[in-house]
Design a protein around this motif. Sequence first.
Motif, mmCIF file in Angstrom:
data_model
loop_
_atom_site.group_PDB
_atom_site.id
_atom_site.type_symbol
_atom_site.label_atom_id
_atom_site.label_comp_id
_atom_site.label_asym_id
_atom_site.label_seq_id
_atom_site.Cartn_x
_atom_site.Cartn_y
_atom_site.Cartn_z
ATOM 1 N N ARG A 1 0.840 -1.214 0.000
ATOM 2 C CA ARG A 1 0.000 0.000 0.000
ATOM 3 C C ARG A 1 0.871 1.259 0.000
ATOM 4 O O ARG A 1 0.567 2.229 -0.699
ATOM 5 C CB ARG A 1 -0.917 -0.014 1.224
ATOM 6 N N ILE A 2 1.948 1.226 0.764
ATOM 7 C CA ILE A 2 2.874 2.376 0.780
ATOM 8 C C ILE A 2 3.499 2.575 -0.594
ATOM 9 O O ILE A 2 3.612 3.704 -1.093
ATOM 10 C CB ILE A 2 3.960 2.161 1.854
ATOM 11 N N ILE B 1 0.991 4.141 -2.973
ATOM 12 C CA ILE B 1 0.856 5.594 -2.746
ATOM 13 C C ILE B 1 2.036 6.328 -3.367
ATOM 14 O O ILE B 1 1.862 7.368 -4.018
ATOM 15 C CB ILE B 1 0.749 5.885 -1.243
ATOM 16 N N ILE C 1 1.983 9.187 -6.373
ATOM 17 C CA ILE C 1 2.649 10.488 -6.207
ATOM 18 C C ILE C 1 3.653 10.713 -7.329
ATOM 19 O O ILE C 1 3.707 11.793 -7.938
ATOM 20 C CB ILE C 1 3.338 10.571 -4.831
ATOM 21 N N TYR D 1 4.747 -2.862 -6.587
ATOM 22 C CA TYR D 1 3.473 -3.100 -5.889
ATOM 23 C C TYR D 1 2.883 -4.446 -6.293
ATOM 24 O O TYR D 1 2.484 -5.255 -5.434
ATOM 25 C CB TYR D 1 2.508 -1.967 -6.222
#
Length: 228
Positions: free
Chosen positions: A9-10, A13, A17, A49
Amino acid sequence: MMQGRGLARIVLIAAVIAGASYLYVVANHVSGPLAVTWKGAGVALLAVYAALLARNADGWLIALVMAFGAIGDVLLDAQGLLEGAVAFLVGHIVAIILYLRNRRSILALSQKWLATLVLPLAVLTAVWSVPIESRPIVGIYTGFVAAMAAAAWISRFPRYRTGIGAMMFVASDLLIFARMGPLAGEAWVSFAIWGLYFGGQLLIVLGVTQTLANEDPARLSARPDCGY
């Protein structure tokens, strides 16, 4: 497992970005190694991911698709159009394999028509947009992109994510070719190309990884149809 998903999840994100912020590079015509790295970072992180969530062959295939997309992003600016196109082409072939491994068992007539028409319409639009000498190679490449989108549309992955994401990818490439002809000099095209491309890649990877993550492992071999 939970820690792995938290890390994924990090990374997701960070990918969003990186991809969204690349519009700064587009707007300010930034060039050089930093711009090239920035361009590749978004989809490269999508590959990471997908790899963090991969639990079977399909999971690794979508990670590979994103990896070749990132390589293509970098090569387009660092080496040239041909080198970047080859990397994307390999990614499209891997994606077609993934989607055909996961075909839906039942298709509505409208879904069959869309999957059938996207290839000839995309190829005709692309070759019309470019100079005559470029038409053969552009037509062949666009055929693979459109075949990827058609395969995604008839796959069991959600059409409102993976299917639409693949169609956005096609639209992005068509705008690239249109920038060589009828849309040459239009400032908005560069923003649309990147927005459609990165947004499409994001929807593709989310549709595939979320579908795979939500599956009951005992039913993996059954390959049930997925909803919209």
